[in-house]
Design a protein around this motif. Sequence first.
Motif, mmCIF file in Angstrom:
data_model
loop_
_atom_site.group_PDB
_atom_site.id
_atom_site.type_symbol
_atom_site.label_atom_id
_atom_site.label_comp_id
_atom_site.label_asym_id
_atom_site.label_seq_id
_atom_site.Cartn_x
_atom_site.Cartn_y
_atom_site.Cartn_z
ATOM 1 N N LEU A 674 31.968 51.876 39.453
ATOM 2 C CA LEU A 674 31.546 51.103 38.269
ATOM 3 C C LEU A 674 32.206 50.862 37.021
ATOM 4 O O LEU A 674 32.472 49.808 36.366
ATOM 5 C CB LEU A 674 29.978 51.193 38.075
ATOM 6 N N ILE A 675 32.758 52.190 36.412
ATOM 7 C CA ILE A 675 33.454 51.991 35.274
ATOM 8 C C ILE A 675 34.680 51.350 35.503
ATOM 9 O O ILE A 675 34.987 50.598 34.343
ATOM 10 C CB ILE A 675 33.608 53.511 34.820
ATOM 11 N N ALA A 676 35.362 51.602 36.373
ATOM 12 C CA ALA A 676 36.556 50.752 36.399
ATOM 13 C C ALA A 676 36.359 49.554 36.645
ATOM 14 O O ALA A 676 37.272 48.545 36.331
ATOM 15 C CB ALA A 676 37.473 51.497 37.824
ATOM 16 N N SER A 677 35.497 48.849 37.715
ATOM 17 C CA SER A 677 35.357 47.804 37.823
ATOM 18 C C SER A 677 34.803 46.994 36.486
ATOM 19 O O SER A 677 35.395 45.720 36.164
ATOM 20 C CB SER A 677 33.876 47.429 38.608
ATOM 21 N N ALA A 678 34.080 47.386 35.564
ATOM 22 C CA ALA A 678 33.701 46.971 34.126
ATOM 23 C C ALA A 678 34.871 46.786 33.372
ATOM 24 O O ALA A 678 35.081 46.009 32.461
ATOM 25 C CB ALA A 678 32.530 47.630 33.484
ATOM 26 N N TYR A 679 35.778 48.100 33.401
ATOM 27 C CA TYR A 679 36.905 48.045 32.634
ATOM 28 C C TYR A 679 37.739 46.806 32.864
ATOM 29 O O TYR A 679 38.471 46.389 31.934
ATOM 30 C CB TYR A 679 37.712 49.536 32.880
ATOM 31 N N ASN A 680 37.841 46.449 34.252
ATOM 32 C CA ASN A 680 38.853 45.346 34.659
ATOM 33 C C ASN A 680 38.257 44.063 34.575
ATOM 34 O O ASN A 680 38.918 43.384 34.005
ATOM 35 C CB ASN A 680 39.255 45.866 36.073
ATOM 36 N N ALA A 681 37.060 44.115 34.749
ATOM 37 C CA ALA A 681 36.239 42.554 35.033
ATOM 38 C C ALA A 681 35.000 42.376 33.881
ATOM 39 O O ALA A 681 34.667 41.278 33.972
ATOM 40 C CB ALA A 681 35.850 42.399 36.429
ATOM 41 N N GLY A 682 34.988 43.362 33.498
ATOM 42 C CA GLY A 682 33.645 43.070 32.408
ATOM 43 C C GLY A 682 32.451 43.648 33.115
ATOM 44 O O GLY A 682 32.071 43.423 34.045
ATOM 45 N N ALA A 683 31.544 44.310 32.085
ATOM 46 C CA ALA A 683 30.267 44.849 32.460
ATOM 47 C C ALA A 683 29.418 43.828 33.015
ATOM 48 O O ALA A 683 28.671 44.008 33.954
ATOM 49 C CB ALA A 683 29.677 45.666 31.456
ATOM 50 N N HIS A 684 29.610 42.715 32.482
ATOM 51 C CA HIS A 684 28.494 41.585 32.769
ATOM 52 C C HIS A 684 28.750 41.100 34.302
ATOM 53 O O HIS A 684 27.552 40.782 34.950
ATOM 54 C CB HIS A 684 28.734 40.399 31.988
ATOM 55 N N ARG A 685 29.913 41.238 34.771
ATOM 56 C CA ARG A 685 30.258 40.875 36.128
ATOM 57 C C ARG A 685 29.724 42.008 36.981
ATOM 58 O O ARG A 685 29.315 41.827 38.066
ATOM 59 C CB ARG A 685 31.704 40.603 36.232
ATOM 60 N N VAL A 686 29.764 43.122 36.549
ATOM 61 C CA VAL A 686 29.423 44.157 37.580
ATOM 62 C C VAL A 686 27.898 44.162 37.678
ATOM 63 O O VAL A 686 27.153 44.409 38.680
ATOM 64 C CB VAL A 686 29.788 45.897 36.637
ATOM 65 N N GLU A 687 27.241 44.043 36.515
ATOM 66 C CA GLU A 687 25.848 43.915 36.703
ATOM 67 C C GLU A 687 25.351 42.689 37.630
ATOM 68 O O GLU A 687 24.338 42.808 38.352
ATOM 69 C CB GLU A 687 25.196 43.578 35.394
ATOM 70 N N LYS A 688 26.126 41.505 37.720
ATOM 71 C CA LYS A 688 26.093 40.355 38.801
ATOM 72 C C LYS A 688 26.125 40.732 39.909
ATOM 73 O O LYS A 688 25.311 40.540 40.698
ATOM 74 C CB LYS A 688 26.684 39.511 38.199
ATOM 75 N N TRP A 689 27.096 41.757 40.206
ATOM 76 C CA TRP A 689 27.316 42.142 41.585
ATOM 77 C C TRP A 689 26.376 43.281 42.120
ATOM 78 O O TRP A 689 25.995 43.204 43.331
ATOM 79 C CB TRP A 689 28.822 42.840 41.628
ATOM 80 N N LEU A 690 25.975 43.984 41.146
ATOM 81 C CA LEU A 690 24.927 45.033 41.270
ATOM 82 C C LEU A 690 23.813 44.338 41.698
ATOM 83 O O LEU A 690 22.978 44.623 42.805
ATOM 84 C CB LEU A 690 24.537 45.949 40.259
ATOM 85 N N ALA A 691 23.309 43.290 41.288
ATOM 86 C CA ALA A 691 21.945 42.310 41.428
ATOM 87 C C ALA A 691 22.204 41.905 42.730
ATOM 88 O O ALA A 691 21.365 41.691 43.544
ATOM 89 C CB ALA A 691 21.953 41.485 40.357
ATOM 90 N N ARG A 692 23.362 41.335 43.034
ATOM 91 C CA ARG A 692 23.688 40.703 44.371
ATOM 92 C C ARG A 692 23.425 41.825 45.528
ATOM 93 O O ARG A 692 22.760 41.505 46.522
ATOM 94 C CB ARG A 692 25.066 39.861 44.509
#
Length: 746
Positions: A674-692
């Motif tokens: 999740l850290i690397a995903s957020a570092y690359n794409a932004g935490a807001h997108r990670v939250e969206k992917w987790l919600a999905r």
Amino acid sequence: MRYLKHTSISLLMLTALSFSALAHQHPPKSTHKSNLAQTQAQWTKARNADELKRITQRATFLQLENLLKSAVKNNTVSDNAELYLKLIESLKDYPLKMDAMTAYFDARIKSVNQTTPPEEVNALKQEIEQAIAQNPTHFLRTRWEQSLFTLFQNANDLEGFVHYAQRVKPSSLEMQIAVLNAELQLEGTENTTDKKQDSNANTHIISRYEQLWLANSKLPNDTQLWAAWYAHGGRTAAKVYQKAETLFAKNDENGLAQLATELHRMTGENEDEKMAAQLQLLQTLTKTPASLAEFSARLSMTENNTALLKFAVLQSFPRYLRTLPENMKDPSFAPYAQWAKNWQLTDTEIREWEIAFLNRFFDNESPLFQQWRDTELLNLNADNLTERRLRMAIWQKTDLTPWLNALSDEGRQKQEWRYWLAKTIEKSDSPKTTEIWTALSHEQGFYPMLAAAKLDPQTRGKRYHFGQPQLLVAPSITDESWADEFQKVKPALEEIAELRQLDRLGAAKQRWRFLLENLPDDQKKEKQIALSQYANQQNWFDLGVDGSIIAKAFDHIQLRLPIAYSHYYDIALKPRRLTLSKRKPQASQNATSISKTFAMAISRQESAWNPQAQSSANARGLMQLLPSTAKATASHAKLPYTDEADLFKPLNNILLGTAYLAELNAKYPNNRILIASAYNAGAHRVEKWLARANGKLEMDEFVASIPFYETRGYVQNVLTYDFYYQRLQNKEDPQTFSNEEYDRLY
């Protein structure tokens, strides 16, 4: 500091050698000490003298560059040529002496004009040719060769210009046009009775001009050439359409406009109204792709239109689709099938349209579309779309079998899909699953590491050896076995070292690549690897990585992943308190919760250890921080930050990058995925992917279903690099995945 380090190492080696030699002579103890002290003193004195000479020469080199710039500005280069040559002569044995000579050549050439005496021009020409002859394999040779074109042009020496172009091809488009202009001008001034020969010469000039005209949007200073080409019947409708296709494929609206103006360049009136109308249609489609709907409905191939317009329709379709909302209601391919019929598209062309249509609306939730999509996917045999459908099946937790079977043979051999095939048949054919995962675990990469974890769930595969039983350590080019080769490349390496000392990293990298790519074919790869090892030993980490890529040294993990800026990471990750933004809950976070190997893996993935790296989005430095992120992180973590230039300084960048990772770790504790995903794409997108995902996905399922191709590969590389770095740094208990990563549901 680099020189001090090398001095210390060399001194220790000399001391050891001295003791070894003296041990066999058994002189009195006082003589031992006296001889050793004397030897060390002499060595230190010589070393200091060399260092002082290098510093003096470096200062001279920089002063010479400034003097030449000033002289060019004031047009006084020739007045002080003797002074500049004396300064260059004082740079004997200085690595960048040829760069100094090049700066001198450039300044002299800029001062040449039509009034410059021919003997002065000829003398300068001979100096440059002498440099070329004496340095036939030097990196600067091509630049010297091209500089002679500028010399001839500035001196208005048309004959010299043309004759030289017969031996050396000009590299720039501007100079190629200048040569053709010179040839045309000379042909016009020569008195020849052989009209056939004269016509053949002109035809050859015009033919070469035509090739440049067809391949480029706009040509500089080509008025006379264009007129001659036009007069000889060069501008035909077929050639206009050929160029129009090239420009339209490049989406070059300005180039199409320029081409349209040429239709009335000679008479001031349109010579071909149909051609002009079609060029206008192309400009409209380029500027407004949405106009394709009206265009296709109004026109068709049956209305005497050229192949150019069909080409435009084919090229415009993907651009047109991007103007439509992805979530539109019940997207249907039926209208476009009618367009395809009107424009007489082939089956292959229709297939490309269907693939573009499916790519645009793939995630549309319309049941009718989804049913049509899945039917078409099984017929199209397009691996990129099938893989996308596999990822959808993974996050929807539906059967993967039909989509795995739909892959091509090549697609099935990818590590990722071999892994998922094994997991799919795990319950029905456990031995086959074990066989697949075992074979996979002997390779390099994320899925081999994941397969190792599946085979050994208790340790999560910490014994994974990334496809090789032991690390391959490459010998440096300084190794005794490469003694002869080292002497050959040593001058180039010294140039690279001095350029880096002057912080001219871009120029150093150009010279590095030139060196590696122009090595003799005999043992070329081995030499590239040995040079890459040398680069890492010199702390040229970006060049070492670059060299390992050029050499395709995939098995040399220690070359691909050098232990770069290690002490900076130690400093940056020293425990400290972080105060997070007021918009977030206040927290105290220990920066050491980010491991050194993880931070280094992020840096390696982001910049390949290039401290001057800069992305199209303006992310900068080793850890590719955006200035806005750096500024906010500096404020949160109470770290110094002045401006964007700080991000090109390795320590500053590492301090800020690791602090930002610590902030993300506070949000996603000990979960590098999740850290690397957020570092690359932004935490807001990670939250969206987790919600999905909605807490239903296992770790491998979540990673495989990350929607962004870049982020998905980024996460896989970073976790793999982290494990490699743990092994390279001899960590006692290396881990592939943490509990927080491996055991949770996403």
